[in-house]
Design a protein around this motif. Structure first.
Motif: not given
Length: 192
Positions: A131, A135, A165-170, A148, A128-129
């Motif tokens: 908005d 971060e 911040g908009r980089e998808p991660h968990t 990532f 998820y990222s």
């Protein structure tokens, strides 16, 4: 309507540090301000240290040279104190996580979230990222894994990582001990 009596105060208003800050923001020396205002360097130094107060005429001239309004010198800064035990609980998703918003709900410039993650707690199964532009994650205690699409970071207490911040991660807590982390989002994440 009855007027409330206001007791005058002889206490000086401390504006010196704001004048110094305005001068430094303009990248001016005391000597340059003295030359532009006709005031002496010694007087300006004493004003900046709140050892003397300028006359209204001197203050007007000084503010014109420094490109600030007189009113800016007297504005009380807006502050907001959040005590940890009073910080509102929030939920950005995941399992085994207790999140608290440390900044004021109205703060839009940045957002700080303190999270306590139970042993083996984890984020969403899909990346998820958020908005926001940036971060930053700081590990206060325990271990933490940031995931990532093409990379994984094993983090320990004292480590800090910054990413778009908009980089998808968990994420996950890979250990049998609690982890405490501090997320900082700049600007504050949009509320959908």
């Amino acid at each position: 309507m009855k007027a409330l009596p206001v007791e005058p105060s002889n206490a000086p208003v401390a504006i010196g540090s704001r004048i110094r800050s305005a001068r430094q923001a303009q990248r001016m020396t005391i000597e340059q301000v003295a030359d532009s205002t006709g005031l002496t360097k010694g007087f300006l130094s004493r004003v900046e240290r709140d050892l003397t107060s300028p006359s209204v005429a001197s203050l007007v001239t000084l503010c014109q040279v420094l490109s600030i309004s007189i009113g800016d010198l007297f504005i009380v800064p807006e502050t907001h104190l959040t005590r940890l035990d009073e910080a509102p609980r929030i939920s950005l998703g995941g399992e085994g996580i207790n999140e608290r918003l440390l900044t004021a709900r109205s703060e839009r410039r940045l957002q700080m979230i303190r999270a306590v993650i139970e042993p083996y707690g984890k984020g969403e199964s899909d990346l998820y990222s958020v908005d926001c532009e940036v971060e930053t994650l700081h590990i206060i205690a325990g271990r933490f894994e940031l995931i990532f699409s093409n990379d994984r970071y094993q983090l320990e207490a004292g480590d800090t990582i910054t990413f778009p911040g908009r980089e998808p991660h968990t994420w996950l807590n890979p250990s049998d001990a609690e982890a405490v982390v501090l997320w900082t989002l700049v600007p504050a994440a949009s509320r959908g």
